[in-house]
Scaffold this active site. Structure first.
Site, PDB file in Angstrom:
ATOM      1  N   LEU A 105       8.226  50.573  28.051  1.00 30.48           N
ATOM      2  CA  LEU A 105       7.578  49.938  26.900  1.00 30.48           C
ATOM      3  C   LEU A 105       7.871  48.438  26.855  1.00 30.48           C
ATOM      4  O   LEU A 105       8.968  48.012  27.198  1.00 30.48           O
ATOM      5  CB  LEU A 105       8.075  50.577  25.603  1.00 30.48           C
ATOM      6  CG  LEU A 105       7.758  52.044  25.396  1.00 30.48           C
ATOM      7  CD1 LEU A 105       8.475  52.567  24.162  1.00 30.48           C
ATOM      8  CD2 LEU A 105       6.272  52.253  25.271  1.00 30.48           C
ATOM      9  N   PRO A 106       6.932  47.643  26.397  1.00 30.57           N
ATOM     10  CA  PRO A 106       7.175  46.208  26.248  1.00 30.57           C
ATOM     11  C   PRO A 106       7.904  45.904  24.933  1.00 30.57           C
ATOM     12  O   PRO A 106       7.409  45.159  24.081  1.00 30.57           O
ATOM     13  CB  PRO A 106       5.764  45.618  26.280  1.00 30.57           C
ATOM     14  CG  PRO A 106       4.904  46.687  25.670  1.00 30.57           C
ATOM     15  CD  PRO A 106       5.529  47.982  26.117  1.00 30.57           C
ATOM     16  N   CYS A 107       9.080  46.487  24.770  1.00 35.09           N
ATOM     17  CA  CYS A 107       9.854  46.313  23.532  1.00 35.09           C
ATOM     18  C   CYS A 107      10.204  44.855  23.277  1.00 35.09           C
ATOM     19  O   CYS A 107      10.432  44.470  22.128  1.00 35.09           O
ATOM     20  CB  CYS A 107      11.132  47.142  23.595  1.00 35.09           C
ATOM     21  SG  CYS A 107      10.863  48.919  23.694  1.00 35.09           S
ATOM     22  N   HIS A 108      10.226  44.053  24.340  1.00 28.76           N
ATOM     23  CA  HIS A 108      10.561  42.635  24.169  1.00 28.76           C
ATOM     24  C   HIS A 108       9.517  41.909  23.342  1.00 28.76           C
ATOM     25  O   HIS A 108       9.778  40.827  22.832  1.00 28.76           O
ATOM     26  CB  HIS A 108      10.723  41.960  25.537  1.00 28.76           C
ATOM     27  CG  HIS A 108       9.474  41.918  26.351  1.00 28.76           C
ATOM     28  ND1 HIS A 108       8.990  43.027  27.029  1.00 28.76           N
ATOM     29  CD2 HIS A 108       8.595  40.917  26.589  1.00 28.76           C
ATOM     30  CE1 HIS A 108       7.879  42.699  27.656  1.00 28.76           C
ATOM     31  NE2 HIS A 108       7.610  41.422  27.402  1.00 28.76           N
ATOM     32  N   ARG A 109       8.364  42.513  23.137  1.00 28.47           N
ATOM     33  CA  ARG A 109       7.294  41.893  22.352  1.00 28.47           C
ATOM     34  C   ARG A 109       7.426  42.155  20.854  1.00 28.47           C
ATOM     35  O   ARG A 109       6.529  41.829  20.090  1.00 28.47           O
ATOM     36  CB  ARG A 109       5.935  42.380  22.855  1.00 28.47           C
ATOM     37  CG  ARG A 109       5.653  41.947  24.279  1.00 28.47           C
ATOM     38  CD  ARG A 109       4.303  42.386  24.759  1.00 28.47           C
ATOM     39  NE  ARG A 109       4.171  42.091  26.183  1.00 28.47           N
ATOM     40  CZ  ARG A 109       3.479  42.820  27.027  1.00 28.47           C
ATOM     41  NH1 ARG A 109       2.813  43.882  26.603  1.00 28.47           N
ATOM     42  NH2 ARG A 109       3.435  42.494  28.295  1.00 28.47           N
TER      43      ARG A 109
END
Length: 101
Positions: free
Chosen positions: A55-59
């Site tokens: 998942l692009p959790c950094h976003r």
């Protein structure tokens, strides 16, 4: 418990939709999921997201644009996607906040 697990799965599915070069806030995701008071659960779910989901959790940032504490790589990942930061170290939400349809 079942509804919490279902909510967490919906969080993961929504985070997958955040486009590169934009960010969303925990509160924004909770609101979009119809549970505006569950932003902390959104954060908790993302902190325990399975790595295999990629998942692009950094976003996802907080309501002021701050990155997650103790996750130094988050800023670098966002900058590599073209996300800009203000002088105070917060993401420029006016410019980079995701605006889903």
């Amino acid at each position: 418990m079942k509804e919490t697990i279902a909510f967490i799965e919906r969080v993961y599915n929504l985070v997958e939709e955040i486009p590169q070069g934009t960010v969303a806030t925990y509160g924004q995701l909770a609101f979009l999921l119809g549970a505006p008071n569950r932003s902390r659960l959104v954060g908790r779910a993302l902190s325990h997201a399975p790595e295999e989901r990629n998942l692009p959790c950094h976003r996802v940032v907080n309501c002021q644009g701050r990155t997650a504490p103790h996750w130094i790589e988050q800023r670098r990942l966002l900058e590599e996607e073209g996300v800009g930061f203000r002088d105070n170290g917060c993401v420029n939400l006016k410019k980079y906040c995701w605006k889903p349809l």
